[in-house]
Design an enzyme around this catalytic site. Structure first.
Site, PDB file in Angstrom:
ATOM      1  N   GLN A 125       0.802  -1.253   0.013  1.00 45.98           N
ATOM      2  CA  GLN A 125      -0.115  -0.061   0.071  1.00 45.98           C
ATOM      3  C   GLN A 125       0.723   1.100  -0.146  1.00 45.98           C
ATOM      4  OE1 GLN A 125      -0.467  -1.054   4.666  1.00 45.98           O
ATOM      5  NE2 GLN A 125      -2.148   0.198   3.722  1.00 45.98           N
ATOM      6  N   GLU A 209      -8.344   5.685   6.644  1.00 44.74           N
ATOM      7  CA  GLU A 209      -7.995   4.906   7.469  1.00 44.74           C
ATOM      8  C   GLU A 209      -7.860   5.481   9.111  1.00 44.74           C
ATOM      9  OE1 GLU A 209      -4.981   0.973   8.933  1.00 44.74           O
ATOM     10  OE2 GLU A 209      -4.365   2.421   7.419  1.00 44.74           O
TER      11      GLU A 209
END
Length: 273
Positions: A125, A209
């Site tokens: 990521q 997130e």
């Protein structure tokens, strides 16, 4: 007059001695990097089964989307038959986060990645963290191959309103690249990554997130809104998939829904509510 001048001079000198020293921008950056080193990390999706945390709360923002304590956005949970996901990308505008109250540092992160939902052994990521403390805002561009910690990129900076392009590409189950471009300034950074933790290639995601730092999740900042555009996941068979083929996920903490999610065939919008 001379007596008053002497008193004024003495008071000014005393004030200067008592005033706290404000760290320079370079010192604040060094402190942040030191704090984040071997500390900041994404966790795999922490899903709340059957919206359990919102049952019976009379929360007016509750929806039928999947819920999680740490991820909000869209996850495609399986690739085309016989294929794996090999690349995920999107563009977004850097938001200006605001504090939800108190004096503590708060943060959120926008990123794209491969795996971390049904496959939780590894995640490739890259993305951008937004941090706010009072009226002070800072941004960090990073890459990560979970379960290792995240590493900050050097050579790139950003501010609210900049347009960022972020992408990950896996060249094998244990190697790949992370690339971030600031399209507003022309800066580009790329990192080739290897890991002993193998990707499954079964998930592709566009996520905001509440990440981990130290021993727990950071206090979640009001990031206002992140709109991933040009969002695409590519599979090993050459097929491309968009967010509308995935599952929307909202963050719920302490019985309260904190985000809302909408998507199209090529975009994901995550809003703080």
């Amino acid at each position: 007059m001379k007596f008053l001048t002497a008193i004024s001079t003495a008071l000014l000198a005393a004030s200067a001695l008592a005033a706290p020293r404000i760290p320079s921008a370079d010192e604040r950056l060094a402190a942040r990097v030191a704090r984040r080193s071997n500390s900041r990390r994404t966790s795999p999706l922490q899903k709340i089964s059957s919206d359990a945390e919102t049952e019976g709360t009379n929360d007016p923002t509750k929806t039928n989307d999947d819920t999680s304590t740490n991820w909000s956005g869209v996850v495609i949970e399986s690739p085309p038959s016989g294929a794996t996901f090999t690349a995920v990308s999107a563009t977004f505008t850097v938001p200006k986060p605001t504090s939800t109250g108190g004096s503590s540092q708060q943060a959120a992160s926008a990123w794209v990645g491969i795996d971390g939902d049904t496959c939780q052994s590894a995640i490739l990521q890259t993305g951008v963290d937004f941090t706010v403390q009072g009226s002070s805002v800072s941004y960090d561009a990073w890459y990560e191959w979970y379960p290792a910690y995240a590493y900050d990129f050097s050579g790139i900076s950003m501010t609210a309103g900049n347009t960022m392009s972020i992408a990950v590409v896996s060249s094998s189950k244990t190697s790949g690249t992370a690339t971030i471009k600031n399209l507003s300034t022309g800066q580009t950074v790329t990192k080739s990554i290897t890991s002993s933790s193998s990707l499954c290639g079964t998930n592709a995601e566009w996520i905001v997130e509440d990440f981990e730092e130290g021993n727990g999740m950071v206090p979640f900042a009001n990031f206002n809104s992140v709109a991933f555009t040009g969002a695409v996941a590519k599979a090993s068979n050459g097929q491309s998939l968009g967010p509308s083929s995935g599952t929307k996920i909202e963050i719920v903490q302490n019985g309260k829904t904190l985000t809302s999610v909408s998507d199209t065939s090529n975009s994901v919008t995550v809003k703080y509510v």
